[in-house]
Design a protein around this motif. Structure first.
Motif, PDB file in Angstrom:
ATOM      1  N   ALA A  40       0.901  -1.557   0.249  1.00  0.00           N
ATOM      2  CA  ALA A  40      -0.439   0.081   0.012  1.00  0.00           C
ATOM      3  C   ALA A  40       1.146   1.769   0.057  1.00  0.00           C
ATOM      4  CB  ALA A  40      -0.709   0.406   1.178  1.00  0.00           C
ATOM      5  N   GLY A  41       2.305   1.508   0.887  1.00  0.00           N
ATOM      6  CA  GLY A  41       2.646   2.217   0.949  1.00  0.00           C
ATOM      7  C   GLY A  41       3.756   2.241   0.067  1.00  0.00           C
ATOM      8  N   GLY A  42       4.385   1.426  -0.217  1.00  0.00           N
ATOM      9  CA  GLY A  42       6.255   1.244  -1.006  1.00  0.00           C
ATOM     10  C   GLY A  42       5.584   1.230  -2.557  1.00  0.00           C
TER      11      GLY A  42
ATOM     12  N   ILE B 157      11.487  -3.038  -4.458  1.00  0.00           N
ATOM     13  CA  ILE B 157      12.513  -4.570  -4.678  1.00  0.00           C
ATOM     14  C   ILE B 157      10.710  -5.612  -3.367  1.00  0.00           C
ATOM     15  CG2 ILE B 157      14.038  -6.594  -3.177  1.00  0.00           C
ATOM     16  CD1 ILE B 157      15.625  -3.703  -3.382  1.00  0.00           C
ATOM     17  N   ASP B 158      10.733  -6.898  -4.196  1.00  0.00           N
ATOM     18  CA  ASP B 158       9.602  -7.192  -3.567  1.00  0.00           C
ATOM     19  C   ASP B 158       9.695  -9.084  -3.951  1.00  0.00           C
ATOM     20  OD1 ASP B 158       6.850  -5.776  -2.259  1.00  0.00           O
ATOM     21  OD2 ASP B 158       6.411  -7.932  -2.963  1.00  0.00           O
ATOM     22  N   ARG B 159       9.314  -9.121  -2.547  1.00  0.00           N
ATOM     23  CA  ARG B 159       9.281 -10.639  -2.866  1.00  0.00           C
ATOM     24  C   ARG B 159       8.103 -11.560  -3.965  1.00  0.00           C
ATOM     25  NH1 ARG B 159       7.038 -11.473   3.232  1.00  0.00           N
ATOM     26  NH2 ARG B 159       4.965 -10.840   2.551  1.00  0.00           N
TER      27      ARG B 159
ATOM     28  N   THR C  11      13.825 -11.379  -1.721  1.00  0.00           N
ATOM     29  CA  THR C  11      13.469 -11.178  -0.184  1.00  0.00           C
ATOM     30  C   THR C  11      14.089 -10.475   0.642  1.00  0.00           C
ATOM     31  OG1 THR C  11      11.873 -12.847  -0.754  1.00  0.00           O
ATOM     32  CG2 THR C  11      11.622 -12.807   2.022  1.00  0.00           C
ATOM     33  N   LEU C  12      14.287  -9.443   1.170  1.00  0.00           N
ATOM     34  CA  LEU C  12      15.210  -8.998   1.499  1.00  0.00           C
ATOM     35  C   LEU C  12      15.447  -9.556   3.392  1.00  0.00           C
ATOM     36  CD1 LEU C  12      16.241  -5.866   2.626  1.00  0.00           C
ATOM     37  CD2 LEU C  12      14.804  -5.819   3.782  1.00  0.00           C
ATOM     38  N   CYS C  13      16.385  -9.936   3.606  1.00  0.00           N
ATOM     39  CA  CYS C  13      16.811 -11.376   4.748  1.00  0.00           C
ATOM     40  C   CYS C  13      17.822 -10.063   5.898  1.00  0.00           C
ATOM     41  CB  CYS C  13      17.080 -12.430   4.403  1.00  0.00           C
ATOM     42  SG  CYS C  13      18.836 -12.257   3.391  1.00  0.00           S
TER      43      CYS C  13
ATOM     44  N   GLY D  76       4.726   2.844   6.719  1.00  0.00           N
ATOM     45  CA  GLY D  76       4.008   1.803   6.550  1.00  0.00           C
ATOM     46  C   GLY D  76       3.694   1.104   8.122  1.00  0.00           C
ATOM     47  N   ASP D  77       2.904  -0.020   7.721  1.00  0.00           N
ATOM     48  CA  ASP D  77       2.612  -0.940   8.886  1.00  0.00           C
ATOM     49  C   ASP D  77       4.627  -1.153   9.975  1.00  0.00           C
ATOM     50  OD1 ASP D  77       0.407  -1.253   8.280  1.00  0.00           O
ATOM     51  OD2 ASP D  77       0.345  -3.059   8.322  1.00  0.00           O
ATOM     52  N   CYS D  78       5.135  -0.936   9.252  1.00  0.00           N
ATOM     53  CA  CYS D  78       6.621  -1.198   9.653  1.00  0.00           C
ATOM     54  C   CYS D  78       7.712  -0.563  10.321  1.00  0.00           C
ATOM     55  CB  CYS D  78       7.403  -2.148   8.540  1.00  0.00           C
ATOM     56  SG  CYS D  78       8.375  -1.450   7.942  1.00  0.00           S
TER      57      CYS D  78
HETATM   58  C1  LIG Z   1      -7.397  -8.697   4.897  1.00  0.00           C
HETATM   59  C2  LIG Z   1      -6.952  -7.342   5.209  1.00  0.00           C
HETATM   60  C3  LIG Z   1      -8.055  -6.552   5.396  1.00  0.00           C
HETATM   61  C4  LIG Z   1      -8.009  -5.111   5.792  1.00  0.00           C
HETATM   62  N1  LIG Z   1      -9.245  -3.617   5.820  1.00  0.00           N
HETATM   63  C5  LIG Z   1      -8.110  -2.605   5.258  1.00  0.00           C
HETATM   64  C6  LIG Z   1      -9.144  -1.515   6.073  1.00  0.00           C
HETATM   65  O1  LIG Z   1      -9.914  -1.478   5.184  1.00  0.00           O
HETATM   66  N2  LIG Z   1      -8.441  -0.758   5.826  1.00  0.00           N
HETATM   67  C7  LIG Z   1      -7.206  -0.626   6.090  1.00  0.00           C
HETATM   68  O2  LIG Z   1      -7.026   0.940   6.453  1.00  0.00           O
HETATM   69  N3  LIG Z   1      -5.930  -0.502   6.529  1.00  0.00           N
HETATM   70  C8  LIG Z   1      -6.876  -2.033   6.421  1.00  0.00           C
HETATM   71  N4  LIG Z   1      -5.429  -3.284   6.314  1.00  0.00           N
HETATM   72  C9  LIG Z   1      -4.167  -3.360   6.705  1.00  0.00           C
HETATM   73  C10 LIG Z   1      -3.397  -2.384   5.904  1.00  0.00           C
HETATM   74  O3  LIG Z   1      -3.504  -3.285   4.417  1.00  0.00           O
HETATM   75  C11 LIG Z   1      -2.258  -2.166   5.944  1.00  0.00           C
HETATM   76  O4  LIG Z   1      -2.272  -0.921   6.818  1.00  0.00           O
HETATM   77  C12 LIG Z   1      -1.281  -1.818   4.765  1.00  0.00           C
HETATM   78  O5  LIG Z   1      -1.568  -2.411   3.852  1.00  0.00           O
HETATM   79  C13 LIG Z   1       0.403  -1.563   4.870  1.00  0.00           C
HETATM   80  O6  LIG Z   1       0.329  -1.223   4.392  1.00  0.00           O
HETATM   81  P1  LIG Z   1       1.767  -1.271   3.861  1.00  0.00           P
HETATM   82  O7  LIG Z   1       3.015  -0.486   2.859  1.00  0.00           O
HETATM   83  O8  LIG Z   1       2.824  -1.195   5.127  1.00  0.00           O
HETATM   84  O9  LIG Z   1       2.206  -2.851   3.941  1.00  0.00           O
HETATM   85  P2  LIG Z   1       1.634  -4.070   2.601  1.00  0.00           P
HETATM   86  O10 LIG Z   1       0.178  -3.013   2.089  1.00  0.00           O
HETATM   87  O11 LIG Z   1       1.758  -4.892   3.373  1.00  0.00           O
HETATM   88  O12 LIG Z   1       2.931  -4.372   1.754  1.00  0.00           O
HETATM   89  C14 LIG Z   1       4.110  -4.854   2.356  1.00  0.00           C
HETATM   90  C15 LIG Z   1       4.931  -4.811   0.772  1.00  0.00           C
HETATM   91  O13 LIG Z   1       6.174  -5.780   1.387  1.00  0.00           O
HETATM   92  C16 LIG Z   1       6.166  -7.254   0.891  1.00  0.00           C
HETATM   93  N5  LIG Z   1       7.512  -7.911   1.733  1.00  0.00           N
HETATM   94  C17 LIG Z   1       6.898  -8.107   2.894  1.00  0.00           C
HETATM   95  N6  LIG Z   1       8.427  -8.950   3.359  1.00  0.00           N
HETATM   96  C18 LIG Z   1       9.699  -8.604   2.466  1.00  0.00           C
HETATM   97  C19 LIG Z   1      10.572  -9.238   2.136  1.00  0.00           C
HETATM   98  N7  LIG Z   1      11.133  -9.401   3.623  1.00  0.00           N
HETATM   99  N8  LIG Z   1      11.643  -8.524   1.103  1.00  0.00           N
HETATM  100  C20 LIG Z   1      10.784  -8.017   0.350  1.00  0.00           C
HETATM  101  N9  LIG Z   1       9.438  -7.933  -0.026  1.00  0.00           N
HETATM  102  C21 LIG Z   1       8.965  -8.144   1.423  1.00  0.00           C
HETATM  103  C22 LIG Z   1       5.026  -7.707   0.812  1.00  0.00           C
HETATM  104  O14 LIG Z   1       4.973  -9.384  -0.418  1.00  0.00           O
HETATM  105  C23 LIG Z   1       4.345  -6.650   0.117  1.00  0.00           C
HETATM  106  O15 LIG Z   1       4.319  -6.492  -1.130  1.00  0.00           O
HETATM  107  C24 LIG Z   1      -6.440  -4.682   6.192  1.00  0.00           C
HETATM  108  C25 LIG Z   1      -5.708  -5.806   5.990  1.00  0.00           C
HETATM  109  C26 LIG Z   1      -5.915  -6.868   6.399  1.00  0.00           C
HETATM  110  C27 LIG Z   1      -4.562  -7.874   5.423  1.00  0.00           C
END
Ligand SMILES: Cc1cc2nc3c(=O)[nH]c(=O)nc-3n(C[C@H](O)[C@H](O)[C@H](O)COP(=O)(O)OP(=O)(O)OC[C@H]3O[C@@H](n4cnc5c(N)ncnc54)[C@H](O)[C@@H]3O)c2cc1C
Length: 437
Positions: free
Chosen positions: A11-13, A35-37, A79-81, A313-315
């Motif tokens: 969502a963010g990246g 980079i994504d897995r 995959t980042l490790c 984002g979430d991390c």
């Molecule tokens: C079923 C479900 C419903 C949701 N509904 C809502 C909602 O209604 N409203 C809301 O605001 N939020 C909702 N969320 C939460 C929301 O999806 C997350 O907060 C948001 O996607 C976080 O964005 P992000 O970019 O931090 O991570 P993500 O969107 O999770 O993206 C992380 C990316 O990193 C990649 N990745 C992970 N580890 C590695 C690695 N080691 N190496 C390389 N790539 C890697 C993954 O493949 C992925 O593409 C929901 C979540 C789920 C699971």
């Protein structure tokens, strides 16, 4: 040329890579690499729809390579490790195919600036049996695994009912009464309707038993009481067995055991009771994490202790003051990831232009919950809705769908996003309404 590596195209990246690719990559001001897995992107809030079958991940996913080519950045599968901060290198794990043969070896990649946007994983709180017996909805693959098992079980159930075993039913238990659990429960009833429409006619509503188990006193604890009670009421109407104030202490092949010793029997179990950041982040030398394992970030979203690494984002663990003056963390939600991606894009551009970086300010834009096509609830904040407006029914559903459209607008641009919305309307008539395989 300056190398900016973004790990995680979620969502963010993906929004960040797109924005930087267009503003810096295309103009040759920096080389942006995402980079994504995975090969493709599905917006994570849609994963419960992939799990139920109302969304076909193979048709709706964005291919990273194509998107990178169109938007001025490069894509690398990996995959980042690990991160070697001293040498400014990220380590990517070896890539192997499904027969175990190596496609790419373990490798390193240099960065000048690194952005970590790798999201979160489900937190099983070390409850015994959960990792073996429950499915998590952390990735499109896991959502597809759930979908496949759902299809198989519906087919088996249909055959048993045809053979006269009238007492058979499909029991699904979902742990966690947050948005994922609530939305998935409703989606499962929609799935039952479509399976029945498309040929499995013996399966009637009483053959599906969905238990939604929440340890706290009410569903949707992060949202206001009105949304929570509205969603609770609608789920009961659909036939979901809502069990609040019920803590699960173990999972087994038979089902879930509660603290009181009761067994909630289930054929399929989903664990959606909370998230934490991926474990290896806490092993990155010298970087601090909070209790959720999120990297602690400065107001500018640089990680504490390294000005060349950003997290979003979430991390990312971003501490802010709540309305009661208590410290809160920015919630792990799509809107947080979107707002943080905007801030990091702005700060990296300012940094390259020699300007000071700006602090991130989280704006809560409200919350929306959709119970499939049955109903939706929400509260919008900010903009015209200064004190907040409560929404329900079709208007709330429209607002909910528009969140995804906004994400599409951010990554594809508005003309293309509008064409996609139009195509989806047409597909509504052309494609099957549900994925049945
Ligand atoms: C079923 C479900 C419903 C949701 N509904 C809502 C909602 O209604 N409203 C809301 O605001 N939020 C909702 N969320 C939460 C929301 O999806 C997350 O907060 C948001 O996607 C976080 O964005 P992000 O970019 O931090 O991570 P993500 O969107 O999770 O993206 C992380 C990316 O990193 C990649 N990745 C992970 N580890 C590695 C690695 N080691 N190496 C390389 N790539 C890697 C993954 O493949 C992925 O593409 C929901 C979540 C789920 C699971």
């Amino acid at each position: 040329m300056i190398q900016i590596a973004i790990v995680g195209g979620g969502a963010g990246g993906l929004e960040l890579a797109t924005a930087l690719g267009r503003k810096l990559g295309r103009k040759g001001k920096a080389r942006i690499t995402l980079i994504d897995r995975n090969h493709t992107h599905i917006w994570k809030p849609l994963l419960h729809e992939v799990a139920s079958g109302s969304l076909d991940a193979e048709l709706d996913a964005v291919n990273y390579r194509v998107h990178a080519h169109r938007n001025g950045f490069a894509f690398e599968l990996g995959t980042l490790c690990g991160v070697d901060r001293a040498r400014k290198c990220i380590e990517l794990d070896a890539l192997v195919d499904d027969t175990g043969e190596e496609i790419l070896p373990r490798r390193e990649k240099h960065y000048d600036y690194l952005v970590l946007a790798i999201g979160s994983v489900s937190n099983d709180f070390n409850v015994s049996g959960v990792s073996e017996h429950c499915i998590f909805l952390d990735s499109p693959d896991q959502a597809q695994v759930f979908h496949q098992r759902l299809v198989d079980r519906f087919i088996r159930l249909d055959q048993a009912l045809e053979a006269g075993q009238a007492d058979r039913k499909l029991r699904i238990a979902i742990v966690g009464g947050g948005a994922t659990g609530v939305e998935l429960s409703a989606e499962l009833f929609k799935a039952r309707e479509w399976f029945s429409t498309y040929g499995l006619k013996t399966i009637t509503p009483e053959h599906l038993e969905v238990s939604l188990v929440e340890a706290g006193p009410r569903l949707l604890p992060a949202l206001n009481e009105r949304i929570s009670s509205g969603a609770h009421r609608e789920l009961l109407k659909l036939g979901v067995k809502v069990r609040t104030a019920t803590a699960v202490v173990s999972a087994s092949r038979e089902g879930l055991t509660t603290r009181e010793g009761e067994l909630i029997r289930a054929d399929l179990m989903v664990w959606a009771a909370g998230v934490k950041a991926p474990g290896f982040l806490s092993a990155i030398d010298g970087l601090a994490c909070n209790r959720m394992g999120q990297l602690l970030v400065e107001p500018t979203l640089q990680v504490q202790g390294d000005t060349d690494i950003y997290a979003l984002g979430d991390c990312a663990g971003f501490a802010m003051e709540g309305p009661d003056d208590q410290q809160r963390w920015v919630p792990p939600r799509a809107q947080s990831a979107h707002q943080m991606a905007d801030c990091v894009a702005r700060n990296l551009r300012r940094r390259l232009a020699g300007k000071p970086e700006q602090a991130f300010v989280y704006k809560d834009m409200g919350s929306l919950v959709s119970l499939s096509e049955y109903s939706a609830f929400g509260r919008l904040m900010g903009g015209l809705a200064r004190g907040g407006i409560s929404l329900e029914g079709k208007v709330a559903r429209l607002a909910y769908v528009s969140l995804y459209r906004m994400h599409q607008g951010a990554i594809h641009g508005w003309p293309r996003a509008l064409m996609m919305a139009f195509t989806d309307k047409i597909n509504h008539f052309i494609r099957p309404r549900f994925k049945l395989h």
